[in-house]
Scaffold this motif. Structure first.
Motif, short mmCIF file in Angstrom:
data_model
loop_
_atom_site.label_atom_id
_atom_site.label_comp_id
_atom_site.label_asym_id
_atom_site.label_seq_id
_atom_site.Cartn_x
_atom_site.Cartn_y
_atom_site.Cartn_z
N ILE A 135 0.85 -1.19 0.00
CA ILE A 135 0.00 0.00 0.00
C ILE A 135 0.89 1.25 0.00
O ILE A 135 1.81 1.37 0.82
N SER A 136 0.61 2.17 -0.92
CA SER A 136 1.33 3.45 -0.96
C SER A 136 0.30 4.58 -0.98
O SER A 136 -0.88 4.36 -1.25
N ALA A 137 0.76 5.79 -0.73
CA ALA A 137 -0.17 6.91 -0.65
C ALA A 137 0.48 8.23 -1.03
O ALA A 137 1.69 8.42 -0.83
N THR A 138 -0.32 9.12 -1.57
CA THR A 138 0.07 10.51 -1.83
C THR A 138 -0.95 11.41 -1.13
O THR A 138 -2.15 11.18 -1.24
N SER A 165 -6.10 12.15 0.52
CA SER A 165 -5.07 11.15 0.27
C SER A 165 -5.49 10.29 -0.92
O SER A 165 -6.68 9.99 -1.09
N TYR A 166 -4.53 9.93 -1.73
CA TYR A 166 -4.74 9.02 -2.85
C TYR A 166 -4.00 7.73 -2.49
O TYR A 166 -2.77 7.68 -2.51
N VAL A 167 -4.75 6.70 -2.11
CA VAL A 167 -4.17 5.47 -1.58
C VAL A 167 -4.27 4.37 -2.64
O VAL A 167 -5.35 4.12 -3.20
N GLU A 168 -3.16 3.69 -2.88
CA GLU A 168 -3.10 2.64 -3.90
C GLU A 168 -2.77 1.29 -3.26
O GLU A 168 -1.82 1.20 -2.46
N GLY A 191 -5.49 -5.13 -7.20
CA GLY A 191 -5.70 -4.05 -6.25
C GLY A 191 -6.41 -2.88 -6.91
O GLY A 191 -6.70 -2.90 -8.11
N ASP A 192 -6.66 -1.84 -6.14
CA ASP A 192 -7.38 -0.68 -6.66
C ASP A 192 -6.81 0.57 -6.00
O ASP A 192 -5.93 0.50 -5.14
N ASP A 193 -7.30 1.74 -6.41
CA ASP A 193 -6.90 3.01 -5.79
C ASP A 193 -8.14 3.73 -5.30
O ASP A 193 -9.25 3.48 -5.77
N GLN A 228 -8.32 -0.39 -0.89
CA GLN A 228 -9.23 -1.45 -1.27
C GLN A 228 -8.75 -2.18 -2.52
O GLN A 228 -7.96 -1.65 -3.31
N SER A 229 -9.26 -3.42 -2.67
CA SER A 229 -8.98 -4.20 -3.86
C SER A 229 -10.12 -4.05 -4.86
O SER A 229 -11.13 -3.40 -4.58
N LYS A 230 -9.95 -4.66 -6.02
CA LYS A 230 -11.07 -4.80 -6.94
C LYS A 230 -12.04 -5.84 -6.37
O LYS A 230 -11.75 -6.51 -5.37
N ASN A 231 -13.19 -6.01 -7.01
CA ASN A 231 -14.14 -7.02 -6.58
C ASN A 231 -13.55 -8.43 -6.71
O ASN A 231 -12.91 -8.75 -7.73
N ILE A 232 -13.74 -9.22 -5.66
CA ILE A 232 -13.23 -10.59 -5.62
C ILE A 232 -14.42 -11.53 -5.43
O ILE A 232 -15.24 -11.32 -4.53
N LYS A 233 -14.48 -12.58 -6.24
CA LYS A 233 -15.59 -13.53 -6.15
C LYS A 233 -15.18 -14.72 -5.30
O LYS A 233 -14.12 -15.31 -5.48
N ALA A 234 -16.02 -15.07 -4.34
CA ALA A 234 -15.79 -16.24 -3.48
C ALA A 234 -17.11 -16.65 -2.87
O ALA A 234 -17.96 -15.80 -2.57
N ALA A 235 -17.29 -17.97 -2.67
CA ALA A 235 -18.51 -18.51 -2.06
C ALA A 235 -19.76 -18.00 -2.77
O ALA A 235 -20.74 -17.61 -2.13
N LYS A 236 -19.70 -17.94 -4.11
CA LYS A 236 -20.82 -17.55 -4.96
C LYS A 236 -21.30 -16.11 -4.70
O LYS A 236 -22.46 -15.78 -4.91
N ALA A 237 -20.38 -15.26 -4.25
CA ALA A 237 -20.69 -13.84 -4.03
C ALA A 237 -19.43 -13.04 -4.31
O ALA A 237 -18.35 -13.60 -4.52
N THR A 238 -19.57 -11.72 -4.33
CA THR A 238 -18.41 -10.87 -4.58
C THR A 238 -18.27 -9.82 -3.49
O THR A 238 -19.24 -9.46 -2.81
N GLY A 239 -17.08 -9.32 -3.34
CA GLY A 239 -16.81 -8.27 -2.36
C GLY A 239 -15.39 -7.76 -2.52
O GLY A 239 -14.59 -8.32 -3.30
#
Length: 260
Positions: A135-138, A165-168, A191-193, A228-239
């Motif tokens: 994780i990095s930040a500006t 802050s812009y967090v990546e 990952g996401d920003d 935060q990350s991008k959407n991740i699919k697990a157990a027939k759902a996403t988050g």
């Protein structure tokens, strides 16, 4: 005859106004007012630069997948962020001997971040999954300071800042412990920003080397928000995996150069 009347009238007026003229001559002269000295509202623009060591507090992480929330296993455990380096600069204005303000831009180098989350391998089957990312930040902050007093060219101060802050978050890598449950052994997610509200609290001392150059040693507490990350699919759902309460203690040294 008309001229004689005119002269007579002029003489009468002069005789009547003579006491008034004499009284006016006896009046004291009005005092001369000294010009008011202009009040100097501001004293100087300045440039600043800083470098420091950043100690992150343990953040809070979660996987906001509805299935994980329903199972009561959405929260990570063992969250940790490694130390990092912060570098930055800015421009400011010194209003007087006690108040100044500046606008700063800082970059925090990537910090290795980890945590452990249970993995749903199937009905009734859970096992731990180690997750790692960077994780990095500006940050962009508008800061205000109160310079308390100056003793032997040393000026202690306190301050606060508000901004963004812009967090990546880098690629999120996971490793599931081997077991007969059948979870995938390892893999990664994108990952996401994210833009966040950020704030800071500062305290430090400035040492005046010259009338224009100040060496600044300071401590800063900084809250960056979340990653935060991008959407991740697990157990027939996403988050998304979210790392919240990203806060750090910074120990910095730098300079302020007064342009005026």
């Amino acid at each position: 005859m008309a001229k004689l009347s005119t002269y007579a009238l002029a003489g009468a007026l002069a005789f009547a106004l003579a006491p008034v003229a004499g009284y006016a001559a006896d009046l004291p002269e009005p005092p001369l007012l000294e010009p008011v000295a202009p009040v100097e509202f501001g004293s100087a623009w300045y440039l600043r630069g800083d470098i420091g060591y950043k100690v992150y507090r343990d953040p809070k992480a979660k996987y906001d997948n509805p299935a994980y929330k329903k199972a009561g296993i959405a929260n990570f455990g063992g969250e940790d962020m490694d130390d990092a380096v912060v570098v930055g600069g800015g421009v400011g204005y010194k209003f007087n001997n006690h108040f100044r303000s500046d606008l700063t831009l800082d970059y925090e180098t990537p910090s290795d971040t980890k945590g452990r989350l249970p993995c749903i391998a199937g009905p009734g089957c859970l096992k731990p999954s180690d997750n790692k990312t960077r994780i990095s930040a500006t940050t962009v902050l508008l800061n205000g300071y109160f310079d308390i007093a100056t003793f032997a060219n040393i000026t202690p101060y306190v301050g606060a800042g508000l901004g963004f802050s812009y967090v990546e978050m880098d690629k999120l890598k996971y490793t599931d412990y081997p077991s007969k449950c059948g979870c995938t052994s390892s893999g990664s997610y994108k990952g996401d920003d994210k833009w966040n509200f950020a704030y800071a609290l500062m305290a430090g001392v400035g040492y005046s080397v010259t009338d224009n150059l100040v060496i600044d040693a300071n401590y800063r507490f900084l809250d960056l928000g979340e990653a935060q990350s991008k959407n991740i699919k697990a157990a027939k759902a996403t988050g998304k995996v979210k790392v919240d309460d990203i806060q750090a203690h910074e120990f910095r040294i730098g300079f302020r150069y007064l342009l005026d």
